[in-house]
Design an enzyme around this catalytic site. Structure first.
Site, PDB file in Angstrom:
ATOM      1  N   GLY A   1       0.769  -1.247   0.000  1.00 48.56           N
ATOM      2  CA  GLY A   1       0.000   0.000   0.000  1.00 48.56           C
ATOM      3  C   GLY A   1       0.799   1.294   0.000  1.00 48.56           C
TER       4      GLY A   1
ATOM      5  N   ASP B   1      -8.450  -9.981  -8.554  1.00 44.29           N
ATOM      6  CA  ASP B   1      -7.453 -10.258  -9.581  1.00 44.29           C
ATOM      7  C   ASP B   1      -7.667  -9.261 -10.720  1.00 44.29           C
ATOM      8  OD1 ASP B   1      -6.000 -11.295 -11.681  1.00 44.29           O
ATOM      9  OD2 ASP B   1      -6.558 -13.368 -11.272  1.00 44.29           O
TER      10      ASP B   1
ATOM     11  N   ASP C   1       1.645  -1.241 -10.169  1.00 39.95           N
ATOM     12  CA  ASP C   1       3.002  -1.670  -9.802  1.00 39.95           C
ATOM     13  C   ASP C   1       3.050  -3.194  -9.790  1.00 39.95           C
ATOM     14  OD1 ASP C   1       5.616  -1.350  -8.964  1.00 39.95           O
ATOM     15  OD2 ASP C   1       5.102  -1.160  -6.844  1.00 39.95           O
TER      16      ASP C   1
ATOM     17  N   TRP D   1       2.071   2.951  -2.547  1.00 40.68           N
ATOM     18  CA  TRP D   1       1.615   3.850  -3.616  1.00 40.68           C
ATOM     19  C   TRP D   1       0.264   4.459  -3.230  1.00 40.68           C
ATOM     20  CZ3 TRP D   1       2.825   2.466  -9.416  1.00 40.68           C
ATOM     21  CH2 TRP D   1       4.213   2.347  -9.568  1.00 40.68           C
TER      22      TRP D   1
ATOM     23  N   ASP E   1      -5.737  -5.452  -5.037  1.00 39.98           N
ATOM     24  CA  ASP E   1      -4.641  -6.436  -5.015  1.00 39.98           C
ATOM     25  C   ASP E   1      -5.230  -7.821  -4.766  1.00 39.98           C
ATOM     26  OD1 ASP E   1      -1.333  -6.023  -4.641  1.00 39.98           O
ATOM     27  OD2 ASP E   1      -2.112  -7.986  -4.077  1.00 39.98           O
TER      28      ASP E   1
ATOM     29  N   LYS F   1       4.438  -0.541 -14.090  1.00 44.30           N
ATOM     30  CA  LYS F   1       5.756  -1.190 -14.066  1.00 44.30           C
ATOM     31  C   LYS F   1       5.891  -2.119 -15.272  1.00 44.30           C
ATOM     32  CE  LYS F   1       6.949  -3.935 -10.506  1.00 44.30           C
ATOM     33  NZ  LYS F   1       7.459  -3.706  -9.167  1.00 44.30           N
TER      34      LYS F   1
END
Ligand code: SAM
Length: 294
Positions: A53, A96, A121, A55, A80, A161
């Protein structure tokens, strides 16, 4: 390892604890913002692959700064696979990001409104097999981009990312079809030894008749009328049968005498492989290596 040796080895790990961030990754997002000003004017944001957490913490702090008097508090949705400890001002969804249901939950959170910024990320558990890791990472980026097309407002930004593998330019080209500007950023807090970097995609501008969907074109698109990829999402190229159609059928088995004029004669291949991967195994077999080893 002693408690302080990791603090010594990794200054961002140490600073994260000192400044109250849940993970050192917080600095990566902050440093991306230093360069690209991604939080300017943002009041709604989505944090994909958000646990633990840090970010979301950054978003919460930075979006609060944008809040004008009398304005609603910023809206942040964090998603998440794993459960995350609660964070004030952040709505958490455990799910998901490759699933349509997760996209729908995020969309419903904004009640028809759109997000100004989506960050992701996401990273799979790395196997060390680079090709496999890059492939799984690419699937996560595709899922993040799919969700983004459902929730991002035109002009909005997407930061994700990536692994800079050998096929990464294809990803840049694909992102360029959705965003007017695409950069790759390597924050100082991201180790040089890591192939990780972040795509910073600005000014969301999807193809005109693009229909958001969650289909993964490599894995779960059925052929036929139920195919959800339609319109400009689907490029159909001509499929052309070539060669004389009266010629041999490559799926058939034919008798050895295929010509009335020429009797069958076994021949060696025109060019044998010069260094086949099985060569060494054959040599070892000839030298009776396997029987001797028993
Ligand atoms: N940005 C986070 C922070 O600052 O605390 C760190 C994210 S961590 C590097 C990567 C996260 O991706 C993990 O928590 C993992 O559970 C999540 N993840 C991986 N695959 C996912 C998926 N398919 N759906 C949702 N989350 C996923």
């Amino acid at each position: 390892m002693g408690k302080s040796s990791k603090d010594k080895r990794d200054v961002y790990y140490r600073l994260a604890k000192e400044q109250g961030w849940r993970a050192r990754s917080a600095f990566k997002l902050l440093q991306v913002d230093e360069e690209f000003d991604i939080f300017r004017g943002v009041t709604r944001a989505v944090d994909l692959c958000a646990a633990p957490g840090s970010w979301s913490q950054v978003l919460s702090r930075e979006l609060q700064k944008n809040r004008q008097e009398g304005q609603e508090p910023p809206q942040i949705v964090a998603v998440d696979l794993q459960a995350m400890a609660p964070l004030a001002g952040v709505t958490q969804l455990q799910g998901d990001i490759t699933k349509l249901s997760t996209a729908e939950q995020i969309v419903s959170h904004f009640h028809g409104g759109r997000a100004d910024l989506v960050v992701s990320d996401g990273a799979p558990d790395v196997t060390g097999l680079h090709d496999l890791d890059e492939y799984i990472q690419a699937q996560l980026i595709l899922a993040a981009l799919n969700i983004t097309t459902h929730v991002l407002r035109p002009g909005g930004a997407f930061v994700a990312k990536i692994f800079r593998g050998k096929d990464v330019t294809l990803l840049y080209a694909q992102l360029k079809t959705f965003f007017r500007t695409v950069h790759v950023a390597k924050p100082r807090s991201s180790r040089n030894s890591s192939i990780e970097a972040f795509v910073v995609c600005l000014d969301y501008n999807p193809p005109r008749d693009y229909v958001p969907n969650m289909a993964n074109p490599l894995m779960d698109v059925p052929y036929g009328p139920e195919n959800p990829i339609v319109g400009s999402n689907r490029v159909i190229v001509p499929f052309v049968a070539c060669g004389d159609l009266r010629g041999f059928d490559s799926d058939m088995t034919y008798p050895l005498e295929i010509s009335d004029c020429e009797p069958y004669q076994a021949r060696d291949p025109t060019q044998m492989p010069i260094s086949p991967p099985y060569k060494r195994a054959l040599e070892m077999k000839r030298a009776n290596f396997y029987n001797k080893a028993l």
